[in-house]
Design a protein around this motif. Sequence first.
Motif, PDB file in Angstrom:
ATOM      1  N   ALA A  98       0.842  -1.198   0.000  1.00 31.53           N
ATOM      2  CA  ALA A  98       0.000   0.000   0.000  1.00 31.53           C
ATOM      3  C   ALA A  98       0.878   1.249   0.000  1.00 31.53           C
ATOM      4  N   ALA A  99       1.940   1.162   0.797  1.00 36.46           N
ATOM      5  CA  ALA A  99       2.847   2.307   0.843  1.00 36.46           C
ATOM      6  C   ALA A  99       3.475   2.553  -0.519  1.00 36.46           C
ATOM      7  N   ALA A 100       3.694   1.451  -1.243  1.00 33.67           N
ATOM      8  CA  ALA A 100       4.336   1.572  -2.551  1.00 33.67           C
ATOM      9  C   ALA A 100       3.393   2.160  -3.586  1.00 33.67           C
ATOM     10  N   MET A 101       2.120   2.127  -3.295  1.00 31.01           N
ATOM     11  CA  MET A 101       1.145   2.503  -4.318  1.00 31.01           C
ATOM     12  C   MET A 101       0.438   3.816  -3.988  1.00 31.01           C
ATOM     13  N   THR A 102       1.148   4.727  -3.358  1.00 29.30           N
ATOM     14  CA  THR A 102       0.528   5.992  -2.960  1.00 29.30           C
ATOM     15  C   THR A 102       0.537   7.031  -4.071  1.00 29.30           C
ATOM     16  N   GLY A 103       1.072   6.688  -5.212  1.00 31.18           N
ATOM     17  CA  GLY A 103       1.145   7.667  -6.295  1.00 31.18           C
ATOM     18  C   GLY A 103      -0.141   7.727  -7.097  1.00 31.18           C
ATOM     19  N   TYR A 104      -1.287   7.762  -6.412  1.00 33.85           N
ATOM     20  CA  TYR A 104      -2.578   7.766  -7.126  1.00 33.85           C
ATOM     21  C   TYR A 104      -2.653   8.960  -8.053  1.00 33.85           C
ATOM     22  N   SER A 105      -2.991   8.689  -9.325  1.00 33.33           N
ATOM     23  CA  SER A 105      -3.008   9.786 -10.285  1.00 33.33           C
ATOM     24  C   SER A 105      -4.335   9.900 -11.008  1.00 33.33           C
ATOM     25  N   VAL A 106      -5.153   8.839 -10.928  1.00 33.32           N
ATOM     26  CA  VAL A 106      -6.429   8.881 -11.644  1.00 33.32           C
ATOM     27  C   VAL A 106      -7.564   8.974 -10.630  1.00 33.32           C
ATOM     28  N   LYS A 107      -8.447   9.927 -10.779  1.00 31.87           N
ATOM     29  CA  LYS A 107      -9.581  10.064  -9.866  1.00 31.87           C
ATOM     30  C   LYS A 107     -10.692   9.116 -10.285  1.00 31.87           C
ATOM     31  N   ALA A 108     -11.340   8.446  -9.308  1.00 30.24           N
ATOM     32  CA  ALA A 108     -12.434   7.530  -9.613  1.00 30.24           C
ATOM     33  C   ALA A 108     -13.633   8.291 -10.164  1.00 30.24           C
ATOM     34  N   GLU A 109     -14.451   7.564 -11.016  1.00 31.84           N
ATOM     35  CA  GLU A 109     -15.700   8.175 -11.451  1.00 31.84           C
ATOM     36  C   GLU A 109     -16.746   8.000 -10.363  1.00 31.84           C
ATOM     37  N   THR A 110     -17.861   8.708 -10.482  1.00 30.01           N
ATOM     38  CA  THR A 110     -18.953   8.562  -9.516  1.00 30.01           C
ATOM     39  C   THR A 110     -19.573   7.186  -9.670  1.00 30.01           C
ATOM     40  N   LEU A 111     -19.793   6.478  -8.552  1.00 29.67           N
ATOM     41  CA  LEU A 111     -20.314   5.113  -8.619  1.00 29.67           C
ATOM     42  C   LEU A 111     -21.830   5.128  -8.722  1.00 29.67           C
ATOM     43  N   THR A 112     -22.360   4.313  -9.643  1.00 30.98           N
ATOM     44  CA  THR A 112     -23.817   4.197  -9.795  1.00 30.98           C
ATOM     45  C   THR A 112     -24.179   2.722  -9.838  1.00 30.98           C
ATOM     46  N   ASP A 113     -25.492   2.415  -9.700  1.00 31.98           N
ATOM     47  CA  ASP A 113     -25.935   1.026  -9.799  1.00 31.98           C
ATOM     48  C   ASP A 113     -26.034   0.627 -11.272  1.00 31.98           C
ATOM     49  N   PRO A 114     -25.304  -0.398 -11.717  1.00 29.31           N
ATOM     50  CA  PRO A 114     -25.466  -0.870 -13.102  1.00 29.31           C
ATOM     51  C   PRO A 114     -26.746  -1.682 -13.236  1.00 29.31           C
ATOM     52  N   VAL A 115     -27.147  -1.970 -14.485  1.00 34.66           N
ATOM     53  CA  VAL A 115     -28.428  -2.619 -14.769  1.00 34.66           C
ATOM     54  C   VAL A 115     -28.534  -3.977 -14.085  1.00 34.66           C
ATOM     55  N   TRP A 116     -27.454  -4.726 -13.997  1.00 35.21           N
ATOM     56  CA  TRP A 116     -27.530  -6.078 -13.407  1.00 35.21           C
ATOM     57  C   TRP A 116     -27.764  -6.065 -11.898  1.00 35.21           C
TER      58      TRP A 116
END
Lengths: 425, 182
Positions: free
Chosen positions: A26-44
Amino acid sequence: MKDLVPAAGNGLYDRRAFLRGGAALAAAMTGYSVKAETLTDPVWSNEPGTLVPPYGTPSKYEKGVVRTLSNPDFEPRNSHARTPHHLLHGTVTPNGLHFTISHGGNAEIDPAQHRLAIHGLVKRPLVFTAEALMRYPTVSRFTFVECGGNSAPMFSPEPIQASVQALHGLASCAEWTGVPLSTLLEETGIDPKAKWVIAEGADSQRLSRSVPLAKIMDDAMVALFQNGERVMPGQGYPMRLLLPGWEGNMNVKWLRRLELAEQPAMSYYESRTYSQILPNGKAFRFYFIQEVKSYITRPSFGVELKGPGFYEISGVAYSGNGKITKVMVSADGGKSWAEAALQEPVNSKSFTRFRAPWEWNGGPAVLQSRAWDDQGNVQPTRADFVAKRGEAAKVPSPLAFPNQHFNSITSWAIDANGGVRHVYA
Amino acid sequence: MFTRSFLLLPLATLLLATSALAAGPNLGMPLTQADLAAWDIFVFPDGKGLPKGSGTAAEGSAIYAQKCMHCHGEGAKGGISAALVGAPPIKSIDAPKTIANFWPYSTTLFDFIRRAMPWQQPRSLTDNEVYALTAYLLAQNKLIGEKDVMNAQALPKVKMPNRDNFSPRFPELMPRSGEKDL
């Protein structure tokens, strides 16, 4: 990255990064560069799903995870189906993806009519029905089966640009359950003159191979189940000979007959097809053992990197001589090596999954793996292997078998775009 | 006590062996040679297993044209399936392995034709036809004369040119006897 311990050059970290749990990673992966999209309920999620089928199959989104066929139009010759190692993980090959070679097509056998005869240099020749064999004490074991011609494209004088499926797809691993042959031979009795057991299939080729009696008594079984279900037609339904660690073709499918004899039969497949030419013009016959080998399945040709950052290097290692004890991984073409983590349990003569944490810095890298087994064998470098065993005179088709029993190192070169090429290093 | 144990040991071993047999499933059915006849087709390099019958290259030529040429080509020089005639020198590790340049035993030819050929109709040939096809291919490869008759006595005596060029990869795994000609 300060919590990860470098273990070798060009971004390889200590394998214990995995064992310490998520903290270091986790410490190695702190370089987050992409922001998540807004989560919605998919059709399934908002309607009922589909009917639960009697026999489950993979998601329709996985329909590309299939074997590649050498003879899709079923011309009158042999057919090969190769395991897609780069799309699988773990150590067990799903039954539908286990590699198959059929020299005369898959026999469609009614198990009620199938018989296994054991005769020749025995005290009591006996014939068994499949139903009778199901009543015998059984054993289960994980073991790989590998064609003697697996990895044959690696004999090419130039690296063939092909996936790990094309290069090494004639090897798979399953849990096999069946009756030890030693149990059946206790019932037939063995004439002391017997030295070989000639096995024959019920397929249209009546494929036959000679096996030393010592191997038959050591760990051979009549396999009836594969990963819990009955052996697949392409694996010899209703039963196959299983010789853990030995050349695939000797694991005779659709097994119907075992003759104990003083001499080998010198069958077509042992005296011609799986005898291999050496650089001095002579040939090995009775190779028997699939020697220690490993290859990285991801990243690999066709499994490209999506930009610099953290990746898990992963692959399979196995030896027909015993257990894998160590796999070393290099990211700089063999200049420096880090020990990979081995997934427990490590089974003898079985696929062993290895993993190594790696950070790709976006620069050139050549990934390699090298395996050791508990009998003191080490996977040879390509230079050492080729010096003894030679190379093909010309670049072969990826489907051809210029020679057999290749077991040296596979190298994947990463280019600046994350593409992966097959190279010799 | 020691004496008694030693005396008991052989008896105990015997009882164990007997009860092991009795306790086993013993679900095999006794098999007679007559029951096995249709399957008992292994032919060994010393000729063991070769059946009665015989054939010549001339007879084989006609059978070849009818049943084999479709795949193996005219004069057995290759088609959609492998060439059966010709002995290109083995100059590289990927050289083609042919009957004349590689196969170590003539008996393998009989065994394989009888058990597996023609590809579409295996076991449709009589033993005489198999002898004839074997004679035809050996003669076409100039390994026997055009008029030579192949039968159970003559076939194993045909020495193949490459016979002595093989060795096992791991000699220690080879059975210690019964390995004549290996």
